[in-house]
Design a protein around this motif. Sequence first.
Motif, short mmCIF file in Angstrom:
data_model
loop_
_atom_site.label_atom_id
_atom_site.label_comp_id
_atom_site.label_asym_id
_atom_site.label_seq_id
_atom_site.Cartn_x
_atom_site.Cartn_y
_atom_site.Cartn_z
N GLY A 58 16.88 -4.48 1.64
CA GLY A 58 16.19 -5.63 1.05
C GLY A 58 15.04 -6.14 1.88
O GLY A 58 14.76 -7.34 1.91
N GLY A 59 14.33 -5.22 2.55
CA GLY A 59 13.16 -5.61 3.32
C GLY A 59 11.91 -5.54 2.46
O GLY A 59 11.96 -5.54 1.23
N PHE A 60 10.75 -5.46 3.11
CA PHE A 60 9.47 -5.45 2.38
C PHE A 60 9.41 -4.33 1.35
O PHE A 60 9.06 -4.55 0.19
CB PHE A 60 8.30 -5.28 3.36
CG PHE A 60 8.13 -6.43 4.31
CD1 PHE A 60 7.67 -7.65 3.88
CD2 PHE A 60 8.44 -6.27 5.65
CE1 PHE A 60 7.51 -8.70 4.76
CE2 PHE A 60 8.29 -7.31 6.54
CZ PHE A 60 7.83 -8.54 6.10
N ALA A 61 9.75 -3.11 1.77
CA ALA A 61 9.63 -1.96 0.88
C ALA A 61 10.60 -2.06 -0.29
O ALA A 61 10.21 -1.86 -1.45
CB ALA A 61 9.87 -0.66 1.65
N GLY A 62 11.85 -2.36 -0.02
CA GLY A 62 12.85 -2.41 -1.07
C GLY A 62 12.60 -3.51 -2.09
O GLY A 62 12.71 -3.29 -3.30
N VAL A 63 12.27 -4.71 -1.62
CA VAL A 63 12.06 -5.83 -2.54
C VAL A 63 10.80 -5.62 -3.37
O VAL A 63 10.80 -5.87 -4.59
CB VAL A 63 11.99 -7.16 -1.76
CG1 VAL A 63 11.57 -8.30 -2.68
CG2 VAL A 63 13.34 -7.48 -1.13
N GLU A 64 9.72 -5.17 -2.75
CA GLU A 64 8.49 -4.94 -3.52
C GLU A 64 8.70 -3.84 -4.56
O GLU A 64 8.15 -3.90 -5.66
CB GLU A 64 7.33 -4.58 -2.59
CG GLU A 64 6.81 -5.74 -1.78
CD GLU A 64 6.31 -6.89 -2.65
OE1 GLU A 64 5.81 -6.63 -3.76
OE2 GLU A 64 6.45 -8.05 -2.22
N CYS A 65 9.51 -2.84 -4.22
CA CYS A 65 9.81 -1.79 -5.18
C CYS A 65 10.59 -2.35 -6.36
O CYS A 65 10.28 -2.08 -7.53
CB CYS A 65 10.58 -0.67 -4.50
SG CYS A 65 10.98 0.71 -5.59
N ALA A 66 11.61 -3.16 -6.07
CA ALA A 66 12.42 -3.77 -7.14
C ALA A 66 11.56 -4.64 -8.04
O ALA A 66 11.69 -4.60 -9.28
CB ALA A 66 13.56 -4.58 -6.53
N ARG A 67 10.69 -5.43 -7.45
CA ARG A 67 9.82 -6.31 -8.25
C ARG A 67 8.88 -5.49 -9.14
O ARG A 67 8.65 -5.83 -10.31
CB ARG A 67 9.03 -7.23 -7.34
CG ARG A 67 9.89 -8.19 -6.53
CD ARG A 67 9.07 -9.02 -5.58
NE ARG A 67 8.36 -10.10 -6.28
CZ ARG A 67 7.53 -10.93 -5.68
NH1 ARG A 67 7.27 -10.80 -4.39
NH2 ARG A 67 6.95 -11.90 -6.36
N GLY A 68 8.35 -4.40 -8.58
CA GLY A 68 7.46 -3.55 -9.38
C GLY A 68 8.19 -2.87 -10.52
O GLY A 68 7.65 -2.75 -11.63
N LEU A 69 9.43 -2.45 -10.27
CA LEU A 69 10.21 -1.81 -11.33
C LEU A 69 10.56 -2.82 -12.42
O LEU A 69 10.57 -2.48 -13.62
CB LEU A 69 11.48 -1.20 -10.74
CG LEU A 69 11.29 0.01 -9.81
CD1 LEU A 69 12.61 0.39 -9.15
CD2 LEU A 69 10.71 1.19 -10.59
N GLU A 70 10.87 -4.04 -12.03
CA GLU A 70 11.16 -5.06 -13.04
C GLU A 70 9.96 -5.31 -13.94
O GLU A 70 10.11 -5.51 -15.16
CB GLU A 70 11.57 -6.37 -12.35
CG GLU A 70 12.96 -6.36 -11.78
CD GLU A 70 13.40 -7.72 -11.26
OE1 GLU A 70 14.59 -7.89 -10.96
OE2 GLU A 70 12.53 -8.63 -11.16
N ARG A 71 8.78 -5.33 -13.33
CA ARG A 71 7.58 -5.58 -14.13
C ARG A 71 7.23 -4.40 -15.02
O ARG A 71 6.72 -4.59 -16.14
CB ARG A 71 6.39 -5.89 -13.20
CG ARG A 71 6.46 -7.26 -12.54
CD ARG A 71 5.14 -7.58 -11.84
NE ARG A 71 4.88 -6.69 -10.72
CZ ARG A 71 5.21 -6.96 -9.46
NH1 ARG A 71 5.83 -8.09 -9.17
NH2 ARG A 71 4.93 -6.10 -8.50
N HIS A 73 3.83 0.97 -4.44
CA HIS A 73 3.42 2.30 -4.88
C HIS A 73 4.63 3.10 -5.37
O HIS A 73 4.53 3.84 -6.36
CB HIS A 73 2.74 3.03 -3.72
CG HIS A 73 1.99 4.26 -4.13
ND1 HIS A 73 0.67 4.24 -4.53
CD2 HIS A 73 2.40 5.55 -4.22
CE1 HIS A 73 0.29 5.47 -4.85
NE2 HIS A 73 1.33 6.29 -4.66
N MET A 74 5.77 2.95 -4.69
CA MET A 74 6.98 3.66 -5.11
C MET A 74 7.39 3.24 -6.52
O MET A 74 7.81 4.07 -7.33
CB MET A 74 8.12 3.35 -4.12
CG MET A 74 9.45 4.01 -4.46
SD MET A 74 9.45 5.79 -4.28
CE MET A 74 9.75 6.31 -5.96
N ALA A 75 7.28 1.95 -6.82
CA ALA A 75 7.62 1.47 -8.16
C ALA A 75 6.74 2.15 -9.21
O ALA A 75 7.24 2.62 -10.25
CB ALA A 75 7.48 -0.04 -8.23
#
Length: 446
Positions: A11-24, A331-333
């Motif tokens: 749940g750090g920078f990479a994980g949270v930003e990925c989750a937010r991007g996938l949600e969007r 970018h991963m998202a």
Amino acid sequence: MERTRILIVGGGFAGVECARGLERGLRPEEAEISLVTPASYELYLPLLPQVAAGVLTPQSVAPPLRRLVHRTSIVPGMVIGIDPHDRMCVVRLISGETVNQPYDRLILTPGSVTRSFDIPGLNEQARGMKTLAEAAYVRDHVIAQLDLAAASTNEQERAERLQFVVVGGGYAGTETVACLQRLTNSAAKRYPRLDPDLIKWHLLDIAPKLMPELGEKLGRRAQQILRERGTDVSLGVSVAKATERRITLTDNRVLPSRTLIWTAGVAASPLISTLDAETIKGRLAVNADFTVPGHPGVYALGDAAAVPDLTKVGGAVCPPTAQHAGRQGKHMARNLIAALRGQPMAPYRHKDLGLVVDLGGTNAVARPLGYEFSGFPAQVITRGYHLMALPTFTAKVRTVANWNLNALMGDDFLRTGFLSRRPATLQDMEATDAYLTQERARELTP
């Protein structure tokens, strides 16, 4: 249509930003997103030294995950083993229970831990600055040393309690010593029985230069600021041995000290070593689109992954910084959304925007986009960057309010009593001994 099970580890920078991007980017019926993390917040690590110094409250740098993600299922625990054959992760919940978490796509962002070495006494005596708990512990410990020194009539004990050693001349170590020295210098005024001249901070690094990534000029300027405040900066030297009351250096000096703060770099999460995959200096070797060779459906990014840096030549990989981790998460998202819809994934490419180092008060050094600043202009740039990077409006407001309150009113030097009866070792604080081998993970999955 059956939903794709996406499991994000960390749940750090990479994980949270990925989750937010996938949600969007994904509709609810397309994917089921889960995030495994032991913390209920996303830690903004660059400001952790200011939490240790009491300039910022923990809430300022730890916005809750439930403000950041909405459709993502948060699993409160840590992945301690992976069975890629059956696409299953072994999760140890914060309750201590072990459960299995299936996945169709696995995104590994477990981050990093404090890098340690085989130095006698290091694991028992060193304290880290990598987690919110460690910052809280270090603050309590430093203030406790002042309290105990003021109450003692033994000159030797006072000398030991009033010398503080920080190892690591990178950003974390430099900011830690800068912030905590300001704390002790300010606190000394409230202790009539303490001679402020007895309080001594040491910053050690085995490298010949302080923060070489900043360049020669800014590195020298940061070193000058620290030395003007009374910090003893020793380069080309490290710790040879540590005991409860003595720290022996590699140049044979012996420092009487009961405080050793270790920030000498980071290492990839031990979870990476449990996966049967190639590594580069301990980080998982991945392609530029974050795919893990030989493991279909598995991706890795952030501090734990050696992502190729396409802006450089010679096989360089992206440094383990918050800036890269956050951008890689976004970018991963986009890449995973493209993959799920049968479209090609794009390689990650991002030019580093520069570096900022807050030295407390009105002092800082900054190198945005190659331009060099120091002093108050650098402090404005540094704090402006942090405010832009903080992920929630609430965190930004809290941070500004804390900065202003601290500047106007100072600090209250409060001890919370956190872990006062138990030494906070690196292993305990960062759970580096919790992971399973891949064979053991297979045994625990059906």
